[in-house]
Design an enzyme around this catalytic site. Structure first.
Site, PDB file in Angstrom:
ATOM      1  N   GLY A  11       0.779  -1.127  -0.036  1.00  0.00           N
ATOM      2  CA  GLY A  11       0.024   0.035  -0.192  1.00  0.00           C
ATOM      3  C   GLY A  11       0.838   1.186  -0.092  1.00  0.00           C
ATOM      4  O   GLY A  11       2.075   1.089  -0.098  1.00  0.00           O
ATOM      5  N   ALA A  12       0.295   2.492   0.082  1.00  0.00           N
ATOM      6  CA  ALA A  12       0.984   3.632   0.014  1.00  0.00           C
ATOM      7  C   ALA A  12       1.773   3.725   1.609  1.00  0.00           C
ATOM      8  O   ALA A  12       1.252   3.542   2.457  1.00  0.00           O
ATOM      9  CB  ALA A  12      -0.026   4.748   0.048  1.00  0.00           C
ATOM     10  N   SER A  14       3.823   2.178   2.570  1.00  0.00           N
ATOM     11  CA  SER A  14       4.461   0.711   3.162  1.00  0.00           C
ATOM     12  C   SER A  14       5.638   0.457   3.360  1.00  0.00           C
ATOM     13  O   SER A  14       5.899  -0.731   4.123  1.00  0.00           O
ATOM     14  CB  SER A  14       3.358  -0.326   2.166  1.00  0.00           C
ATOM     15  OG  SER A  14       3.994  -0.651   1.171  1.00  0.00           O
ATOM     16  N   GLY A  15       6.529   0.854   2.470  1.00  0.00           N
ATOM     17  CA  GLY A  15       8.055   0.698   2.363  1.00  0.00           C
ATOM     18  C   GLY A  15       8.265  -0.305   1.278  1.00  0.00           C
ATOM     19  O   GLY A  15       9.390  -0.964   1.208  1.00  0.00           O
ATOM     20  N   LYS A  16       7.409  -0.225   0.277  1.00  0.00           N
ATOM     21  CA  LYS A  16       7.562  -1.165  -0.791  1.00  0.00           C
ATOM     22  C   LYS A  16       8.790  -0.759  -1.676  1.00  0.00           C
ATOM     23  O   LYS A  16       9.557  -1.471  -1.998  1.00  0.00           O
ATOM     24  CB  LYS A  16       6.359  -1.588  -1.623  1.00  0.00           C
ATOM     25  CG  LYS A  16       5.748  -0.202  -2.261  1.00  0.00           C
ATOM     26  CD  LYS A  16       4.680  -0.374  -2.970  1.00  0.00           C
ATOM     27  CE  LYS A  16       4.088   0.940  -3.455  1.00  0.00           C
ATOM     28  NZ  LYS A  16       3.529   1.839  -2.407  1.00  0.00           N
ATOM     29  N   ALA A  42      12.229   5.056 -13.715  1.00  0.00           N
ATOM     30  CA  ALA A  42      11.200   5.662 -12.790  1.00  0.00           C
ATOM     31  C   ALA A  42       9.839   6.068 -13.782  1.00  0.00           C
ATOM     32  O   ALA A  42      10.079   6.480 -14.991  1.00  0.00           O
ATOM     33  CB  ALA A  42      11.907   7.131 -12.635  1.00  0.00           C
ATOM     34  N   HIS A  58      12.995   9.971  -2.999  1.00  0.00           N
ATOM     35  CA  HIS A  58      13.432   8.543  -3.399  1.00  0.00           C
ATOM     36  C   HIS A  58      14.987   8.633  -4.133  1.00  0.00           C
ATOM     37  O   HIS A  58      15.818   8.006  -3.737  1.00  0.00           O
ATOM     38  CB  HIS A  58      12.395   8.097  -4.505  1.00  0.00           C
ATOM     39  CG  HIS A  58      11.462   7.299  -4.092  1.00  0.00           C
ATOM     40  ND1 HIS A  58      10.837   6.141  -4.356  1.00  0.00           N
ATOM     41  CD2 HIS A  58      10.563   7.869  -3.228  1.00  0.00           C
ATOM     42  CE1 HIS A  58       9.866   5.676  -4.116  1.00  0.00           C
ATOM     43  NE2 HIS A  58       9.604   6.939  -3.213  1.00  0.00           N
ATOM     44  N   ARG A  61      17.536   9.168  -0.967  1.00  0.00           N
ATOM     45  CA  ARG A  61      17.532   7.201  -0.548  1.00  0.00           C
ATOM     46  C   ARG A  61      18.533   6.698  -1.342  1.00  0.00           C
ATOM     47  O   ARG A  61      19.165   5.822  -0.809  1.00  0.00           O
ATOM     48  CB  ARG A  61      16.442   6.765  -0.039  1.00  0.00           C
ATOM     49  CG  ARG A  61      16.336   5.967   0.703  1.00  0.00           C
ATOM     50  CD  ARG A  61      14.822   5.567   1.158  1.00  0.00           C
ATOM     51  NE  ARG A  61      14.040   5.116  -0.158  1.00  0.00           N
ATOM     52  CZ  ARG A  61      12.742   5.263  -0.177  1.00  0.00           C
ATOM     53  NH1 ARG A  61      12.506   5.938   0.669  1.00  0.00           N
ATOM     54  NH2 ARG A  61      12.103   4.910  -1.381  1.00  0.00           N
ATOM     55  N   ARG A  62      18.360   6.847  -2.534  1.00  0.00           N
ATOM     56  CA  ARG A  62      19.096   5.722  -3.379  1.00  0.00           C
ATOM     57  C   ARG A  62      20.601   5.936  -3.706  1.00  0.00           C
ATOM     58  O   ARG A  62      21.319   5.085  -3.731  1.00  0.00           O
ATOM     59  CB  ARG A  62      18.456   5.769  -4.922  1.00  0.00           C
ATOM     60  CG  ARG A  62      17.328   5.084  -5.182  1.00  0.00           C
ATOM     61  CD  ARG A  62      17.087   4.947  -6.642  1.00  0.00           C
ATOM     62  NE  ARG A  62      17.223   6.304  -7.400  1.00  0.00           N
ATOM     63  CZ  ARG A  62      16.107   7.162  -7.866  1.00  0.00           C
ATOM     64  NH1 ARG A  62      14.930   6.857  -7.033  1.00  0.00           N
ATOM     65  NH2 ARG A  62      16.448   8.114  -8.608  1.00  0.00           N
TER      66      ARG A  62
END
Length: 178
Positions: A11-12, A14-16, A42, A58, A61-62
């Protein structure tokens, strides 16, 4: 070489995406070839400040190991272009891609078939991220219901051809397949 497809659903918030990033990065680090590449495909487009903030998060973090490829519409051909066993790619996210196709009035069924064909025939290691959109309430308008339905059908197709499927809830990972 057979395909190696990992599908990460959740889900939104969620950490996916973080889960897929970590899995892809670990796979990349384990590769012994000097020609290995770590790609972030992306699909998001920054149409407003809120989406730009998500994209920035994002990217921060990458880190620098990732090469960014933007494919908001032409995802299937992007997968085909990077068809190599030296590639680890992460596609984030299939649900946003469906949204892009929907608002651009593209043939979603044809694009889905093309994407799934190219995923299944790729020699790359691929991590696909998608939102599970079918667990909430039934949307009150036709466009939202169409998105939910198209996204759900795409998720079913990708899960069927994936070698590994994960579901992420509150940062916790459940392996669904194998």
């Amino acid at each position: 070489m057979p395909h190696d497809i990992h599908f990460v659903l959740g889900g939104a918030r969620s950490g996916k995406s973080r889960t897929a990033e970590n899995l892809a990065f670990d796979r990349f680090k384990a590769m012994t070839s000097d020609d290995a590449q770590l790609l972030y495909i992306a699909t998001a487009q920054a149409f407003d400040d809120e989406m730009q903030a998500r994209i920035d998060l994002h990217q921060q973090r990458r880190g620098d190991a990732w090469k960014l490829i933007e494919a908001p519409i032409d995802l299937a051909n992007t997968v085909k272009l990077y068809n190599s066993p030296q590639i680890v790619m992460m596609i984030d996210c299939l649900s946003v891609w469906v949204t892009n196709l929907l608002i651009g009035d593209h043939n979603i069924k044809a694009e889905t078939e093309k994407l799934c064909h190219n995923l299944e025939n790729s020699q790359a290691t691929i991590y696909c991220v998608a939102s599970e959109t079918g667990l909430g309430i039934v949307p009150d308008n036709a466009l939202s219901r169409q998105f939910r339905d198209e996204s759900g059908l795409l998720n079913q197709h990708v899960a069927a051809l994936a070698d590994h499927v994960y579901f992420v809830t509150a940062g916790l990972i459940s392996k669904l397949k194998p």
